[in-house]
Design an enzyme around this catalytic site. Structure first.
Site, PDB file in Angstrom:
ATOM      1  CG  ASN B  39      -1.959   1.086   1.375  1.00  0.00           C
ATOM      2  OD1 ASN B  39      -2.132   1.804   0.658  1.00  0.00           O
ATOM      3  ND2 ASN B  39      -2.221   1.218   2.637  1.00  0.00           N
ATOM      4  CB  CYS B  40       3.098   2.482  -2.194  1.00  0.00           C
ATOM      5  SG  CYS B  40       4.003   0.796  -2.421  1.00  0.00           S
ATOM      6  N   GLY B  41       2.109   5.126  -1.500  1.00  0.00           N
ATOM      7  CA  GLY B  41       1.554   6.492  -1.611  1.00  0.00           C
ATOM      8  C   GLY B  41       2.534   7.250  -2.884  1.00  0.00           C
TER       9      GLY B  41
END
Lengths: 290, 402, 510
Positions: B39-41
């Site tokens: 779950n990267c940004g």
């Protein structure tokens, strides 16, 4: 064999440093964990919190604290990206007003309160919400109302993908969602109960809704103001006209929605609605062999 | 002292040497990780008029999505940041140790004319540790050498990039584009930004990334962006079609050394944009292809076009959840997967186009954009530097952001 | 001694007289005459020596009074000289003949498919629900260019992209499963009718095999690949244009390097017209095409066929033999749009048993080495690879695709769907199920509508299963599995086989 730190520093090309390794933390910027509270002011039963730069955990603690202390309305200023606002919150007569863009999972697991967002909202609003009301005076993102079991979600503008996914009904709980603008693909996917109303206001000839409408739907009902082409439908649903009872239910929801949004309900209701519904509760009966 | 035998890199032979034993740090190339996950940004901002913005903007935007990462990787790419060396290939190097540095410098000196070199300036920041040696070189391609190899200049640089990354133990090219650079490492993005002193740079395009790797400790080379030539990619999600994408690229001569899906995204863009000369909006339609169901509904000539595109580039289809931002010399493109399994929001304000995983990350640096919207699945958001020829597309192609 | 045979029946057929209704259906149903009604007792008297355990009588006995069991007769044990081998010696000592067999290699060689395991998504990337989300199996077979060139053309107020590259004609199939070639003559016309109707409904392809195309099947031409084999039966310009593609059959997995021999008894009037040969004459297929003695000759024939058909795709079917990678590369360079690989478990109407059981290599290895070779040479896009010969289930299809096949062809599975019980007596021409026969009293047993429905059911079910597999793998288009060795792991294969397959052992991550 890992070298010790003295060895590392003998490497002759290190960049110029200010002090030893790891002396200073990065400068404080919004979004980093922190315990600094937002400034609060009170006016009767109303509390106002400046949420600017306040970490979500601290902000949500402050909201709960104000409510425990008797605040009936909590107004949040300068909100930007704080997650879980209203998450797990309960109470019938309390209200949270959010000025700014709240973060993901707004009103998750909420039971009872009213949340009003005066801007856009992000993904995952009303995730597994139990009851209460969420009003969004802007657009909202993907996967709204996932597993929503009760309460209402009103969005003034457009919404993204997989909205109303696996909404369900239970005993006297019947969730309802009214979307003022357009919705993208997979609207009402896996829907098991409740009501979705899609108004398509301001769609300017664009499709009101994307593809795979009601795919996997096996309960509940979707009302769309306008037309939907056959190829946009999931394979488990059909289109039908509204019964008189359904028409009056739609009118009831639209009037309530329009009241919150300051819109003219009668103008909205001039256009015809269609109903999207699952024509079987067991769409995959013939899929398996034993 | 250690005796080092003679070694061969990409057709070059390095003589044997005696060097001081300064110990070794963890290798930055061998220790390839097991896929980039989670779950990267990410964010990107591009000023279409070419006005340069402080890197601090990108850092602040990423910081607002702090909780999308876990501190095991952060990074940024900036374009227009080296106005004093606009036409040099800026090799941003990470070295595990002095050996790697010596070998790489020997290699670079043979392959390029190095007009300037220096350590990459950093400042000490709590949370950032065990950084590799960071050095940058501003290189020109020697015309005579280029002639000998009969390669295009771009291919020549790509060869050097691949030679170093796959051949020199302990050396890693973070980026090697013109007037751009990647700044990345293990840490939260705001720490990485601070460490690299990005507030001291100005660029017309910035992209940023915060990682959440789930199954391996992060390593410096594995942070985003991934770069090749002027391209940089930041990526959220996982490419489930990695296996075939990798084999497709290998049959086009790419060496994939990092075992990360972001590497395939970078090279697929390079293949389609640079080598196949596809306009960027068409490349996006190949990478996140429309469904057959929708192609079937198209007019005959469109159907023919998209059928050809899908059948030819099927092995390059990026399948699985993703949102990526591609930085280029002349703009920025954001794209997400064809059923929108990863978030992406876009906004425009004046000349600036913004994209991010969350709208709040845009609002953090642009509180009241003129317009904000959620791009459709598989529909690229394109920002073009004005006056720049973008891929092969004619100027009259309407950008999605207008 | 002359009339004595040493080979004892393989099966024993027993009638339960307490249940038997003396209806005589068993005698009527058996194509090989196992059951004879005893006029005195009214009960059937089975001759077990003729039984192939095809279960036709068992299926149609209203009283469930028939039991077919393995003959428990003991042979002195020997792992080396098995009873099977002893029987073969006896048969050949009696007859002096080459042993014939039908269907595919049944020997217990390593079944590689059964040692390959597929991957699935957990946590870090989502699996996809194929029932509710799009899941694309559509596949295009044929030659694809290296890249797409685009030009922009005016469109309203703006412009839109238009295809500049000239594309070769491609075959569109809605599932990566096509039907392998089975000739009219070896199978009945009703089988062909079933296949054609099913192919049309499924949006896939049937293949005529080398026996020509019966006039009744003209309406299905968009879903028919016509075969041009060494016997050139029924091959003429109209025939070549009667399908959507042409296949040159060089070899067959069941009998690489071997021709064919359809006995004159099977050449009835209809077969004669379709094959364009006189009734009752043997239909002999030469071992090689006598206009192809080398690769440049293949090129010549490929382009002859393209010229004759207005450049329809040409498929070249080869048996998987030791040098298959290099051969396939040559075939692609010769201009084939499709390389059809037939593994050593492929079926046949009749083949010398020694060839069927001992020649060729497994399809799994052939797919992998051909795919890799074409990639190494940068020509993988120039032809599609169809894998056949031992595809028994949707899992095999998925694994074959992951190894690098564009699509799989199935043959035996289709016949099994139509009633075939793999009794391996196809070469006798007396198939009780009406499949591998031309006897009118037998062929009429297969209703083409019913047959088509069963095949549609089978392929639809497999396609659903492939969609489930793709969903578990987290991809929604079959091209994202195609050639993705990364999604396979081996269990119990030796290291060298793993390397040839390009597959890591189970337990190893990325």
């Amino acid at each position: 064999m890992s070298p010790d730190s003295a060895t590392i520093r003998r490497v002759p090309t290190g960049p110029a440093r200010r002090g030893p390794i790891g002396a200073e933390p990065a400068r404080k910027v919004a979004g980093q964990p922190g315990t600094d509270k937002g400034a609060v002011s009170h006016e009767g039963t109303q509390a106002r919190i400046d949420a600017g730069g306040v970490y979500y955990k601290t902000l949500n603690e402050q909201i709960r604290e104000e409510m425990l202390n008797g605040a009936q309305t909590v107004i949040l200023e300068n909100v930007n990206g704080q997650r879980y606002i209203g998450g797990g919150l309960s109470g019938e007569d309390v209200r949270v007003v959010i000025n700014g863009v709240p973060g993901n999972d707004l009103a998750t697991f909420m039971t009872g309160p009213t949340l009003i967002v005066n801007e856009n909202a992000q993904d995952g609003v009303a995730n597994t919400m139990n009851s209460g009301l969420v009003v969004i005076n802007g657009d909202a993102g993907d996967v709204l109302g996932y597993g929503m079991r009760g309460g209402r979600l009103y969005v003034r503008g457009d919404v993204g993908y997989r909205v109303g996914i696996h909404m369900k009904a239970y005993e006297d709980q019947r969730p309802a969602m009214v979307i003022g603008g357009k919705a993208r693909d997979f609207f009402g996917e896996y829907m098991a109960g409740g009501e979705l109303v899609l108004l398509g206001l301001g769609s300017d000839g664009e499709d009101i809704v994307g593809s795979y409408l009601g795919t996997g739907m096996h309960g509940g009902v979707i009302f769309v103001r306008g037309e939907v082409a056959e190829h946009q439908l999931g394979k488990e649903v059909s289109i039908a006209p509204l019964s008189a009872a359904e028409q009056s239910r739609v009118e009831e929801l639209v009037r309530d929605f329009a009241g919150w949004m300051g819109l003219d309900a009668e103008e909205i209701l001039e256009r015809r609605f269609i109903k999207i519904f699952p024509y079987t509760h067991r769409p995959y009966g013939k899929l398996y062999a034993y | 002292m250690i005796d080092r035998p003679a070694r061969k890199y990409g057709g070059l032979t390095l003589p044997g040497t005696r060097i001081p034993d300064v110990g070794r740090r963890p290798s930055y190339t061998v220790e390839a990780e097991e896929g980039i996950l989670g779950n990267c940004g990410l964010m990107g901002v591009c000023d279409e008029a070419g006005e340069r913005m402080s890197g601090e903007l990108a850092v602040r935007s990423m910081a607002s999505m702090h909780d999308r990462g876990n501190g095991l990787g952060g990074g940024f790419a900036g374009y227009g940041i080296y106005p004093e060396h606009p036409d040099h290939y800026a090799f941003h190097m990470m070295y595990a140790d002095e050996d790697a540095r010596q070998d790489t410098e020997f290699y670079l000196a043979r392959q390029f004319a190095i007009d300037h070199e220096e350590p990459i300036p950093t400042r000490a920041v709590r949370g950032i540790q065990d950084e590799p040696l960071l050095h940058r070189y501003f290189c020109r391609v020697d015309a005579e050498r280029l002639q000998e190899t009969q390669l295009s200049e771009a291919d020549y640089v790509v060869h050097a990039f691949m030679d170093i990354n796959s051949g020199i133990d302990g050396a890693f090219v973070a980026s090697a584009g013109r007037n751009m650079g990647a700044f990345k490492g293990v840490g939260f993005p705001e720490e990485i930004g601070e460490f690299y002193r990005l507030d001291e740079y100005a660029g017309w395009t910035w992209t940023g990334h915060g990682r959440f790797p789930t199954n391996t400790p992060g390593w410096w080379g594995g942070a985003h962006p991934f770069c090749l030539l002027d391209y940089s990619i930041v990526h959220n999600g996982e490419i489930s079609s990695y296996g075939i994408n990798k084999r497709y690229l290998e049959s086009h001569g790419y060496q994939l050394t990092l075992r990360t899906d972001t590497e395939v995204v970078t090279y697929l863009f390079d293949l389609m944009l640079r080598r196949h000369e596809l306009p960027v909006e068409i490349a996006c339609r190949a990478l996140a292809a429309p469904f057959w169901k929708d192609i079937d509904l198209m007019a005959a000539d469109d159907k023919e076009f998209y059928t050809a595109l899908r059948t030819v580039y099927g092995p390059g289809l990026l399948n699985g959840p993703f949102a990526v931002v591609l930085g280029m010399a002349d703009g920025m493109v954001a794209l997400n997967d064809r059923i929108k399994l990863r978030p992406l929001v876009a906004a425009r304000d004046g000349n600036r186009v913004y994209v991010a995983s969350e709208e709040s990350a845009i609002r953090e640096i642009c509180p009241k954009p003129e317009k904000s919207w959620m791009p459709r699945a598989g529909e690229p958001v394109i920002a073009r530097l004005r006056g720049a020829a973008f891929g092969a597309a004619p100027q009259s192609v309407p950008a999605e952001v207008n | 001694m002359a009339e004595v045979t040493f080979t004892r029946p393989e099966f024993r057929v027993r009638i339960d007289k307490e249940l038997c209704q003396q209806c005589g259906r068993c005698a009527h149903q058996c194509g090989w005459g196992v059951h004879k009604m005893d006029e005195e007792t009214g009960y059937p008297v089975p001759d077990s020596s003729k039984c192939g355990a095809c279960h036709r009588c068992v299926t149609f006995c209203p009283a469930q009074a028939i039991l077919v069991e393995k003959n428990p007769l003991a042979y002195k044990g020997s792992d080396s000289f098995s009873p099977e081998l002893r029987k073969a010696v006896w048969r050949q000592a009696e007859t002096g003949g080459v042993l014939l067999a039908g269907m595919g290699n049944d020997k217990p060689y390593l079944r590689i498919f059964d040692h390959l395991l597929l991957d699935a998504c957990q946590v870090t990337n989502p699996s996809i629900d194929p029932l509710r989300e799009p899941m694309e199996l559509r596949t295009f077979l044929g030659r694809k260019p290296d890249k797409v060139e685009v030009e922009y053309v005016p469109d309203g107020d703006g412009v839109k992209p238009k295809l500049k590259t000239e594309m070769d004609r491609l075959l569109q199939i809605e599932t990566p499963i096509v039907f392998g070639g089975m000739s009219y003559g070896s199978v009945s016309l009703n089988v062909h009718r079933s296949l054609a109707m099913a192919a049309k409904e499924l949006g896939t392809l049937m293949n005529t095999g080398e026996g020509g195309l019966h006039a009744d099947l003209q309406p299905y031409q968009d879903n028919i690949v016509v075969q041009c084999a060494s016997g050139r039966f029924g091959v003429h310009a109209d025939y070549l244009n009667a399908g959507c593609a042409v296949e040159i059959k060089i070899g067959q997995g069941a009998k690489p390097g071997i021709g064919g021999h359809l006995p004159g008894e099977k050449i009835n009037e209809e077969v004669s017209v379709t094959r364009m040969i006189p009734q009752g004459t043997d239909a002999l297929s030469p071992a090689p095409h006598h206009d192809i003695y080398s690769i440049e000759d293949l090129r010549q024939l490929i382009y002859a066929l393209k010229e004759a058909t207005g450049y329809k795709p040409v498929s070249v079917k080869i048996a998987a033999v030791h040098n298959v990678a290099a051969i396939a590369s040559g075939v692609v360079r010769a201009g084939a749009d499709i390389v059809y690989l037939d593994g050593f478990r492929g079926g046949t109407g009749a083949a010398p048993t020694v060839i069927r059981d001992h020649v060729g290599i497994p399809i799994e290895l052939a797919i992998s080495v051909v795919d890799q070779r074409l990639r190494d040479e940068g020509i993988r896009n120039r032809a599609s690879v169809i894998a056949a010969g031992g595809i028994r289930s949707s899992a095999d299809v998925a694994k074959a695709i992951a190894l690098g096949a564009d699509a799989c062809a199935i043959g035996s599975a289709l016949l099994v769907a139509l009633g075939c019980h793999l009794c391996q007596k196809c070469h006798t021409g007396s198939c009780s199920w009406g499949i591998c026969t031309q006897k009118p009293e037998l062929t009429r047993r297969l209703d083409p509508e019913w047959g088509a429905e069963r095949i549609v059911n089978l392929v639809t079910a497999w396609s659903h299963e492939i969609a489930e597999i793709l969903g578990a793998l987290g991809v929604n288009a079959v091209e994202s599995l195609r050639g993705s060795h990364e999604r396979l792991r081996s269990l119990g294969l030796d290291q060298q086989t793993q390397e040839i397959l390009g597959v890591k052992p189970a337990g190893i991550g990325h």
